[in-house]
Write a protein that holds these residues in place. Structure first.
Motif, PDB file in Angstrom:
ATOM      1  N   ARG A  38       2.719  -0.192  -7.836  1.00 51.71           N
ATOM      2  CA  ARG A  38       2.748   0.272  -9.108  1.00 51.71           C
ATOM      3  C   ARG A  38       2.858   1.774  -9.080  1.00 51.71           C
ATOM      4  O   ARG A  38       2.711   2.401  -8.008  1.00 51.71           O
ATOM      5  CB  ARG A  38       1.443  -0.154  -9.916  1.00 51.71           C
ATOM      6  CG  ARG A  38       0.320   0.555  -9.283  1.00 51.71           C
ATOM      7  CD  ARG A  38      -0.896   0.316  -9.906  1.00 51.71           C
ATOM      8  NE  ARG A  38      -2.292   0.845  -9.467  1.00 51.71           N
ATOM      9  CZ  ARG A  38      -3.574   0.410 -10.080  1.00 51.71           C
ATOM     10  NH1 ARG A  38      -3.564  -0.584 -10.838  1.00 51.71           N
ATOM     11  NH2 ARG A  38      -4.571   0.917  -9.440  1.00 51.71           N
ATOM     12  N   GLN A  39       3.544   2.224  -9.977  1.00 48.62           N
ATOM     13  CA  GLN A  39       3.648   3.851 -10.106  1.00 48.62           C
ATOM     14  C   GLN A  39       3.364   4.287 -11.527  1.00 48.62           C
ATOM     15  O   GLN A  39       4.027   3.885 -12.526  1.00 48.62           O
ATOM     16  CB  GLN A  39       5.217   4.027 -10.024  1.00 48.62           C
ATOM     17  CG  GLN A  39       5.724   5.636  -9.706  1.00 48.62           C
ATOM     18  CD  GLN A  39       6.915   5.717  -9.338  1.00 48.62           C
ATOM     19  OE1 GLN A  39       7.760   5.038  -9.065  1.00 48.62           O
ATOM     20  NE2 GLN A  39       7.172   7.080  -8.961  1.00 48.62           N
ATOM     21  N   ALA A  40       2.397   5.007 -11.567  1.00 54.71           N
ATOM     22  CA  ALA A  40       1.718   5.778 -12.863  1.00 54.71           C
ATOM     23  C   ALA A  40       2.585   6.903 -13.051  1.00 54.71           C
ATOM     24  O   ALA A  40       2.994   7.548 -12.301  1.00 54.71           O
ATOM     25  CB  ALA A  40       0.241   5.864 -12.572  1.00 54.71           C
ATOM     26  N   GLY A  42       3.822  10.445 -13.410  1.00 56.27           N
ATOM     27  CA  GLY A  42       3.624  11.287 -12.417  1.00 56.27           C
ATOM     28  C   GLY A  42       3.173  11.098 -11.192  1.00 56.27           C
ATOM     29  O   GLY A  42       2.687  12.135 -10.600  1.00 56.27           O
ATOM     30  N   LYS A  43       3.095   9.901 -10.898  1.00 56.53           N
ATOM     31  CA  LYS A  43       2.512   9.643  -9.517  1.00 56.53           C
ATOM     32  C   LYS A  43       3.295   9.024  -8.806  1.00 56.53           C
ATOM     33  O   LYS A  43       4.514   8.397  -9.126  1.00 56.53           O
ATOM     34  CB  LYS A  43       1.199   8.728  -9.762  1.00 56.53           C
ATOM     35  CG  LYS A  43       0.087   9.284 -10.770  1.00 56.53           C
ATOM     36  CD  LYS A  43      -0.583  10.304 -10.080  1.00 56.53           C
ATOM     37  CE  LYS A  43      -1.769  11.105 -11.084  1.00 56.53           C
ATOM     38  NZ  LYS A  43      -2.410  11.965 -10.208  1.00 56.53           N
ATOM     39  N   GLU A  44       2.982   8.684  -7.347  1.00 53.39           N
ATOM     40  CA  GLU A  44       3.857   8.088  -6.291  1.00 53.39           C
ATOM     41  C   GLU A  44       3.749   6.523  -6.460  1.00 53.39           C
ATOM     42  O   GLU A  44       2.744   6.170  -7.276  1.00 53.39           O
ATOM     43  CB  GLU A  44       3.448   8.504  -5.152  1.00 53.39           C
ATOM     44  CG  GLU A  44       2.147   8.100  -4.455  1.00 53.39           C
ATOM     45  CD  GLU A  44       0.868   8.998  -4.921  1.00 53.39           C
ATOM     46  OE1 GLU A  44       1.278   9.833  -5.691  1.00 53.39           O
ATOM     47  OE2 GLU A  44      -0.236   8.810  -4.690  1.00 53.39           O
ATOM     48  N   ARG A  45       4.496   5.901  -6.004  1.00 55.84           N
ATOM     49  CA  ARG A  45       4.318   4.282  -5.839  1.00 55.84           C
ATOM     50  C   ARG A  45       3.231   4.021  -4.939  1.00 55.84           C
ATOM     51  O   ARG A  45       3.372   4.146  -3.726  1.00 55.84           O
ATOM     52  CB  ARG A  45       5.719   3.776  -5.395  1.00 55.84           C
ATOM     53  CG  ARG A  45       5.998   2.242  -5.766  1.00 55.84           C
ATOM     54  CD  ARG A  45       7.186   1.646  -5.836  1.00 55.84           C
ATOM     55  NE  ARG A  45       8.081   2.081  -6.827  1.00 55.84           N
ATOM     56  CZ  ARG A  45       9.326   1.880  -6.966  1.00 55.84           C
ATOM     57  NH1 ARG A  45       9.918   0.916  -6.145  1.00 55.84           N
ATOM     58  NH2 ARG A  45      10.076   2.511  -8.086  1.00 55.84           N
ATOM     59  N   ASP A  46       2.295   3.074  -5.537  1.00 57.54           N
ATOM     60  CA  ASP A  46       1.151   2.802  -4.739  1.00 57.54           C
ATOM     61  C   ASP A  46       1.361   1.541  -4.467  1.00 57.54           C
ATOM     62  O   ASP A  46       1.515   0.558  -5.408  1.00 57.54           O
ATOM     63  CB  ASP A  46      -0.180   3.187  -5.183  1.00 57.54           C
ATOM     64  CG  ASP A  46      -0.301   4.817  -5.320  1.00 57.54           C
ATOM     65  OD1 ASP A  46      -1.000   5.343  -6.269  1.00 57.54           O
ATOM     66  OD2 ASP A  46       0.220   5.399  -4.435  1.00 57.54           O
ATOM     67  N   SER A  62      -8.576  -0.363  -5.009  1.00 58.19           N
ATOM     68  CA  SER A  62      -8.780   0.170  -6.397  1.00 58.19           C
ATOM     69  C   SER A  62      -8.771  -1.203  -7.321  1.00 58.19           C
ATOM     70  O   SER A  62      -9.073  -0.950  -8.409  1.00 58.19           O
ATOM     71  CB  SER A  62      -7.595   1.272  -6.850  1.00 58.19           C
ATOM     72  OG  SER A  62      -6.438   0.610  -6.494  1.00 58.19           O
ATOM     73  N   GLU A  88      -6.791   3.525 -15.765  1.00 55.96           N
ATOM     74  CA  GLU A  88      -6.200   3.922 -14.813  1.00 55.96           C
ATOM     75  C   GLU A  88      -5.253   2.900 -14.288  1.00 55.96           C
ATOM     76  O   GLU A  88      -4.405   2.926 -13.402  1.00 55.96           O
ATOM     77  CB  GLU A  88      -7.174   4.448 -13.679  1.00 55.96           C
ATOM     78  CG  GLU A  88      -8.042   3.312 -13.407  1.00 55.96           C
ATOM     79  CD  GLU A  88      -9.260   3.736 -14.087  1.00 55.96           C
ATOM     80  OE1 GLU A  88     -10.399   3.700 -13.466  1.00 55.96           O
ATOM     81  OE2 GLU A  88      -9.319   3.842 -15.142  1.00 55.96           O
ATOM     82  N   ASP A  89      -5.193   1.590 -14.595  1.00 55.09           N
ATOM     83  CA  ASP A  89      -4.313   0.541 -14.219  1.00 55.09           C
ATOM     84  C   ASP A  89      -2.716   0.916 -14.956  1.00 55.09           C
ATOM     85  O   ASP A  89      -2.014  -0.113 -14.593  1.00 55.09           O
ATOM     86  CB  ASP A  89      -4.640  -0.884 -14.598  1.00 55.09           C
ATOM     87  CG  ASP A  89      -6.048  -1.046 -13.548  1.00 55.09           C
ATOM     88  OD1 ASP A  89      -5.923  -0.955 -12.690  1.00 55.09           O
ATOM     89  OD2 ASP A  89      -7.001  -1.866 -14.242  1.00 55.09           O
ATOM     90  N   ALA A  91       0.579   1.755 -15.575  1.00 52.69           N
ATOM     91  CA  ALA A  91       1.888   1.906 -14.623  1.00 52.69           C
ATOM     92  C   ALA A  91       2.778   1.125 -14.872  1.00 52.69           C
ATOM     93  O   ALA A  91       2.887  -0.028 -15.662  1.00 52.69           O
ATOM     94  CB  ALA A  91       1.353   1.935 -13.083  1.00 52.69           C
TER      95      ALA A  91
END
Length: 124
Positions: A38-40, A42-46, A62, A88-89, A91
């Motif tokens: 997943r990628q939120a 402004g965030k990297e792909r996690d 998480s 926070e999920d 994305a």
């Protein structure tokens, strides 16, 4: 020829549930490791979760206890059941497949095939 088509994303309130699907063609999830990332904003792909050919599953800390990865070999489809969703999920969720090294399955560049992504938005 190889294609992964995702579905199931949408808007949900905190505490709710969604089930993502990833239908594959040109390869089989039975013969590949399947994964969700997943990628939120402004965030990297996690890394979220992975299921190996053996059926062994791995989940990021998480999401552990809330999300469950699975596959249906007859339908050649990968799933991600998401429960107790949190803000926070939120994305874009991507399914992936490939043959990652056992100790590298959390790395996006270890996967060969990717879905187009599906948006999951969680609100309070």
């Amino acid at each position: 020829q190889v294609q992964l088509v995702e579905s199931g994303g949408g808007l949900v309130q905190t505490g709710g549930s969604l089930r993502l699907s990833c239908a594959a063609s040109g390869f089989t999830f039975r013969a590949n490791t399947g994964a969700w990332f997943r990628q939120a904003p402004g965030k990297e792909r996690d890394f979220v979760a992975a299921i190996r050919r053996s059926g062994a599953t791995f989940h990021a800390d998480s999401v552990k206890g809330r999300f469950t990865i699975s596959r249906d070999n007859a339908k050649n489809t990968l799933y991600l059941q998401m429960n107790s969703l949190k803000l926070e999920d939120t994305a874009v969720y991507y399914c992936a497949a490939g043959a990652p090294s056992p100790n590298k399955y959390e790395r996006p560049n270890e996967y060969d095939y990717w879905g187009q992504g599906t948006q999951v938005s969680v609100s309070s």
